[in-house]
Design an enzyme around this catalytic site. Structure first.
Site, PDB file in Angstrom:
ATOM      1  CG  HIS A   1      -0.560   0.477   7.479  1.00  0.00           C
ATOM      2  ND1 HIS A   1       0.369   0.142   8.438  1.00  0.00           N
ATOM      3  CD2 HIS A   1       0.068   1.311   6.610  1.00  0.00           C
ATOM      4  CE1 HIS A   1       1.517   0.765   8.168  1.00  0.00           C
ATOM      5  NE2 HIS A   1       1.363   1.467   7.050  1.00  0.00           N
ATOM      6  CD  GLU A   2      -1.096   2.061   2.937  1.00  0.00           C
ATOM      7  OE1 GLU A   2      -0.752   3.248   2.783  1.00  0.00           O
ATOM      8  OE2 GLU A   2      -0.292   1.172   3.242  1.00  0.00           O
TER       9      GLU A   2
ATOM     10  CG  HIS B   1       0.069   6.334   5.889  1.00  0.00           C
ATOM     11  ND1 HIS B   1       1.144   6.796   6.601  1.00  0.00           N
ATOM     12  CD2 HIS B   1       0.349   5.039   5.596  1.00  0.00           C
ATOM     13  CE1 HIS B   1       2.046   5.822   6.734  1.00  0.00           C
ATOM     14  NE2 HIS B   1       1.577   4.735   6.140  1.00  0.00           N
TER      15      HIS B   1
ATOM     16  N   GLY C   1       0.839  -1.187   0.000  1.00  0.00           N
ATOM     17  CA  GLY C   1       0.000   0.000   0.000  1.00  0.00           C
ATOM     18  C   GLY C   1       0.876   1.238   0.000  1.00  0.00           C
TER      19      GLY C   1
ATOM     20  CD  GLN D   1       3.192   5.600   3.104  1.00  0.00           C
ATOM     21  OE1 GLN D   1       2.277   5.058   2.501  1.00  0.00           O
ATOM     22  NE2 GLN D   1       4.196   4.927   3.652  1.00  0.00           N
TER      23      GLN D   1
ATOM     24  CB  CYS E   1       5.064   1.795   7.685  1.00  0.00           C
ATOM     25  SG  CYS E   1       4.525   3.299   6.861  1.00  0.00           S
ATOM     26  CG  LEU E   2       6.682   1.136   1.640  1.00  0.00           C
ATOM     27  CD1 LEU E   2       6.147   1.552   0.272  1.00  0.00           C
ATOM     28  CD2 LEU E   2       7.808   0.114   1.499  1.00  0.00           C
TER      29      LEU E   2
END
Ligand code: NI
Length: 195
Positions: free
Chosen positions: A140-141, A144, A45, A50, A98-99
């Site tokens: 999770h996304e 953000h 994702g 991000q 997470c990225l």
């Protein structure tokens, strides 16, 4: 085009994002770049904050989880102006990464099931009820675009234990598998050297 990913501690990751307008220019190009950036970084994702954009947009491709969770087969979605409108009271603990927080994986408790409304890439209104890994990835996304990361979901004790590692990450002390923007850096300056 590969986009640099903003790293934990950057103010953009801590701001609630705003709705996209239907006449937004370059949305399709932006989506192409987001998919490319997400896949190149081995993510499931990627949310607009991000990549430094304060808009309620994220993309998800959970097909990698299909062998364990068959409902993830073909679960590739663009979420525009998403709102979680229902959450189960029952929660489940699962590991997350997470990225924007490279190298850290922690157990996070979240509702097992959510109902989410959003518009897809053709601007069509959609409602989906999600559970299993789909609910996990989407929540999770969704965090953000609400200005949160999974670190904010950890206990104060756990965060204290991770404090040093998190500062190292914010300082850029990690193996960089993709281009990043660190909290202190100016985005344009880190893309190309000043003349
Ligand atoms: Ni993330």
């Amino acid at each position: 085009m590969l986009l640099p990913i903003y790293i934990y501690g950057h103010p953009t990751l801590g701001k609630p994002a705003i709705d996209l307008q239907p006449d937004m220019k370059n949305l399709q190009e932006l989506l192409v770049d987001m998919w490319e950036t997400m896949y190149q970084a081995d993510g499931v994702g990627l949310a607009a904050p991000q990549i430094g954009l304060n808009i309620r947009l994220f993309v998800v491709d959970a097909t990698v989880f299909a062998p364990k969770d068959p409902s993830c087969e073909g679960f590739k979605r663009v979420f525009i102006n998403a709102r979680v409108v229902e959450r189960s009271t029952e929660e489940i603990v699962m590991p997350e990464g997470c990225l924007s927080v490279p190298g850290i994986h922690e157990e996070v408790s979240r509702p097992c099931r959510v109902v989410i409304t959003y518009r897809d890439e053709t601007w069509r209104e959609r409602v989906e009820e999600l559970d299993g890994m789909r609910a996990r990835v989407v929540q999770h996304e969704y965090d953000h675009i609400e200005g949160r990361t999974f670190i904010d979901r950890l206990s104060p004790l756990k965060r204290r234990i991770l404090r040093k590692r998190l500062s190292s990450i914010s300082a850029g002390l990690f193996d960089k598998a993709y281009r990043v923007i660190l909290p202190g850096s100016k985005s344009s300056a880190s893309r190309r050297p000043a003349p």
